[in-house]
Design a protein around this motif. Sequence first.
Motif, short mmCIF file in Angstrom:
data_model
loop_
_atom_site.label_atom_id
_atom_site.label_comp_id
_atom_site.label_asym_id
_atom_site.label_seq_id
_atom_site.Cartn_x
_atom_site.Cartn_y
_atom_site.Cartn_z
N ASN A 48 2.42 -8.80 -31.77
CA ASN A 48 3.22 -9.14 -30.59
C ASN A 48 2.48 -8.79 -29.31
O ASN A 48 3.00 -8.09 -28.43
CB ASN A 48 4.58 -8.43 -30.62
N VAL A 49 1.25 -9.27 -29.19
CA VAL A 49 0.42 -8.95 -28.02
C VAL A 49 0.93 -9.74 -26.82
O VAL A 49 1.09 -10.96 -26.87
CB VAL A 49 -1.06 -9.29 -28.28
N VAL A 50 1.23 -9.03 -25.73
CA VAL A 50 1.68 -9.66 -24.50
C VAL A 50 0.91 -9.07 -23.33
O VAL A 50 0.24 -8.04 -23.46
CB VAL A 50 3.20 -9.45 -24.28
N ALA A 51 1.01 -9.73 -22.19
CA ALA A 51 0.37 -9.22 -20.97
C ALA A 51 1.30 -9.46 -19.79
O ALA A 51 2.17 -10.34 -19.83
CB ALA A 51 -0.97 -9.91 -20.74
N SER A 52 1.12 -8.67 -18.77
CA SER A 52 1.93 -8.80 -17.56
C SER A 52 1.04 -9.00 -16.35
O SER A 52 -0.11 -8.57 -16.32
CB SER A 52 2.79 -7.55 -17.36
N MET A 53 1.60 -9.65 -15.34
CA MET A 53 0.95 -9.80 -14.04
C MET A 53 1.99 -9.42 -12.99
O MET A 53 3.06 -10.01 -12.92
CB MET A 53 0.49 -11.24 -13.83
N VAL A 54 1.70 -8.38 -12.20
CA VAL A 54 2.59 -8.00 -11.11
C VAL A 54 1.87 -8.22 -9.79
O VAL A 54 0.64 -8.17 -9.72
CB VAL A 54 3.07 -6.53 -11.23
N VAL A 55 2.64 -8.46 -8.75
CA VAL A 55 2.08 -8.81 -7.45
C VAL A 55 2.63 -7.85 -6.39
O VAL A 55 3.84 -7.62 -6.32
CB VAL A 55 2.44 -10.26 -7.06
N PHE A 56 1.71 -7.29 -5.59
CA PHE A 56 2.09 -6.49 -4.44
C PHE A 56 1.51 -7.16 -3.20
O PHE A 56 0.31 -7.43 -3.15
CB PHE A 56 1.53 -5.07 -4.56
N GLU A 57 2.36 -7.44 -2.23
CA GLU A 57 1.91 -8.02 -0.96
C GLU A 57 2.22 -7.04 0.16
O GLU A 57 3.36 -6.58 0.29
CB GLU A 57 2.59 -9.37 -0.71
N ASP A 58 1.21 -6.72 0.94
CA ASP A 58 1.33 -5.74 2.02
C ASP A 58 1.85 -4.41 1.50
O ASP A 58 2.62 -3.73 2.16
CB ASP A 58 2.24 -6.29 3.13
N GLY A 59 1.44 -4.05 0.31
CA GLY A 59 1.80 -2.75 -0.27
C GLY A 59 3.17 -2.69 -0.91
O GLY A 59 3.57 -1.63 -1.38
N LEU A 60 3.91 -3.82 -0.94
CA LEU A 60 5.26 -3.83 -1.53
C LEU A 60 5.31 -4.80 -2.70
O LEU A 60 4.64 -5.85 -2.69
CB LEU A 60 6.30 -4.24 -0.49
N ALA A 61 6.11 -4.45 -3.71
CA ALA A 61 6.25 -5.31 -4.89
C ALA A 61 6.92 -6.62 -4.51
O ALA A 61 7.91 -6.65 -3.78
CB ALA A 61 7.07 -4.59 -5.96
N SER A 108 -0.35 0.57 5.44
CA SER A 108 -1.57 0.07 6.10
C SER A 108 -2.75 0.99 5.84
O SER A 108 -3.87 0.52 5.57
CB SER A 108 -1.32 -0.06 7.61
N LYS A 109 -2.47 2.30 5.89
CA LYS A 109 -3.54 3.26 5.61
C LYS A 109 -4.03 3.13 4.17
O LYS A 109 -5.23 3.17 3.90
CB LYS A 109 -3.03 4.68 5.87
N ALA A 110 -3.08 2.94 3.24
CA ALA A 110 -3.45 2.81 1.83
C ALA A 110 -4.33 1.59 1.60
O ALA A 110 -5.35 1.66 0.90
CB ALA A 110 -2.19 2.73 0.97
N LEU A 111 -3.96 0.46 2.17
CA LEU A 111 -4.74 -0.77 1.98
C LEU A 111 -6.14 -0.62 2.57
O LEU A 111 -7.12 -1.10 2.00
CB LEU A 111 -4.01 -1.95 2.62
N GLN A 112 -6.23 0.05 3.73
CA GLN A 112 -7.55 0.23 4.34
C GLN A 112 -8.41 1.18 3.51
O GLN A 112 -9.64 0.97 3.38
CB GLN A 112 -7.40 0.76 5.77
N GLU A 113 -7.80 2.22 2.94
CA GLU A 113 -8.56 3.14 2.09
C GLU A 113 -9.10 2.43 0.85
O GLU A 113 -10.23 2.69 0.42
CB GLU A 113 -7.67 4.32 1.68
N ILE A 114 -8.30 1.52 0.28
CA ILE A 114 -8.77 0.75 -0.87
C ILE A 114 -9.95 -0.13 -0.47
O ILE A 114 -10.97 -0.21 -1.18
CB ILE A 114 -7.62 -0.11 -1.44
N ALA A 115 -9.83 -0.79 0.68
CA ALA A 115 -10.92 -1.65 1.16
C ALA A 115 -12.20 -0.84 1.37
O ALA A 115 -13.30 -1.28 1.00
CB ALA A 115 -10.49 -2.35 2.45
N ASP A 116 -12.08 0.33 1.97
CA ASP A 116 -13.26 1.17 2.23
C ASP A 116 -13.88 1.65 0.93
O ASP A 116 -15.11 1.65 0.77
CB ASP A 116 -12.87 2.36 3.10
#
Length: 648
Positions: free
Chosen positions: A412-425, A381-389
């Motif tokens: 062989n160019v590729v790309a990735s998309m990863v998702v973190f919700e509430d600070g967790l993968a 929670s602290k990490a997410l708020q620090e990012i917002a600030d």
Amino acid sequence: MSFRPKPGSIPESPGVYRFRDAHGRVIYVGKAKSLRQRLNSYFADFSALHPRTQTMLTTAADVDWTVVGTEVEALQLEYSWIKEFDPRFNVKYRDDKSYPYLAVTMGDDFPRVQVMRGAKRKGTRYFGPYSHAWAIRETVDLLLRVFPVRTCSSGVFKRAGQIGRPCLLGYIDKCSAPCVGRVTPDEHRALAEDFCDFMAGNTGRFIKRLEKEMREAAAEQEYERAARLRDDIQALQRALEKQAVVLGEGTDADVIALAEDPLEAAVQVFYVRGGRIRGQRGWVVDKVEESSPGELVEQFLLQMYAEASPDAMPREVLVPALPPDHEAVAELLTEQRRARVEVRVPQRGDKRSLMETVERNAKESLAQHKIRRASDLTTRSKALQEIADALGLDQAPLRIECYDVSHLQGENVVASMVVFEDGLARKSEYRRFAVKTKEGDVASIHEVIMRRFRRYLEERSATGELAADQGGTAEDAAEGAVEGEGAHGPIDPETGRPRKFAYPPNLLVVDGAGPQAAAAQRALDELGIDDVSVCGLAKRLEEVWLPGDDQPVIMPRSSEGLYLLQRVRDEAHRFAITYHRSKRSKTVKESALDGVPGLGPARRQALLKHFGSVKKLREATAAEICEVPGIGPSIAEVIVSTLKGESP
């Protein structure tokens, strides 16, 4: 920086310097072979400095120094000042967990054997540290047969003396019961000293003594006593078996290894005494400035050995990288031990193999530390708020998506998309892309963001059904999750179809600096999406870039917000490079079949799917190849002759 010393006022001698803030508090302590050269580097080009160093200089209001005669004196003074002032910008190593020791309280009238944690006490001998307390108790239980030293608390010891009856251990001969006078204080102390000698590695004389007594008892036909002595010998041997022999007998060394990322480092130490691993311990550290492995090793050695007793120090310290002033460090440790100490990097043999084992433990320790840190709800929670600030967001970004591009010289160019919700993968929503453009990373980021959010708009407009990808290709349709979710990702419960891009992020992160962030923002603007924030995270200095800004946002190196962004970026990089390697491997496999006449893409894939590899296909007979659907006898013969280097 008005406190900059006047030109020529800084001496060229070795010494130690201190930066102070406006209140006079020491905020950083450092040493230098040449004070003038080192301090001038802080004031030469401010923009080229590490962000953490920039923060330190803007916080500082004064600097002073002390000249010393040698580099060893500089090391000693640096450590004493760090200990005295506890500067906020200096590296601090901390235990990655609470490690138990086997302690013998030799300062007591009746020494006691016990498990201890925390700060060490004067007059107590320590062995270890151990990874688990149960490992200590198992060893002690075996040794008490031979060395029946007191293990009870002061209260139990006092009460047994008052009532004149020992505890259970006294009745089963695992305690000499000094509480009721079965042995004198001197006899009990001798038992405790023998226990310490055995734990310190002087094991041979005890086993030889017991074997001699066993033979004498057998010769005198005292078979019960001989059997007990035999059991005592076996107990000592089992205690020794619990300590693995890794190096030659008589080798005393501390083996130190590092595992690091841009924000943190983990240190693991194996204590080898008499060729056996006697203990293990780990530390973690937040990097407060850009440090080489050698500099981290030097700081660690100072903090670890500066106050160690001479008998606790090894003859040899094996490290992954030599400190910049390794000769001075070795001389300082030699003075501390009052005997020669060597600091070196093992290159081959058993010591190198043990170093590799310690390195694996360090990597595992760093991974476990990250998991513990990420699983803490308050920290997240602290990490997410620090990012917002830091980024000026209206609310904490509960869903973060990060994108990274991977290729090898544009192939062989590729790309990735990863998702973190509430600070967790959230691995079920990871996605990967086969990039079509060949115009570089910036163009690749633009293409991937366009494809991802075009699909999002289509899914949103479909009101629960997965719409066809307008303008997409079969490659787009094959984009899906990996990491255990299958090829098509989570299933929409209403339609039974895969839902791939149903949710938009609060924050979109790209691996890169200003150009990559601007490309992502441009893609969103072209699609008319204005409720997703964008930033880029550059690897070199961990700078956060906002689209259109000329200067990056510098988040504190020790902040939880930057730590979370770094984890998201590193996960996107790992996921992208894994996909790239799989595509490259597939391309290499298929290229081996390119020279077979009459073999098209469909047949090549069928053959590889059936046999698994070109190597197994090369070993197959024509009859076995004919079992593959679509492969007839004539083409099978051609495949066999071509792969074996014969002309068809």
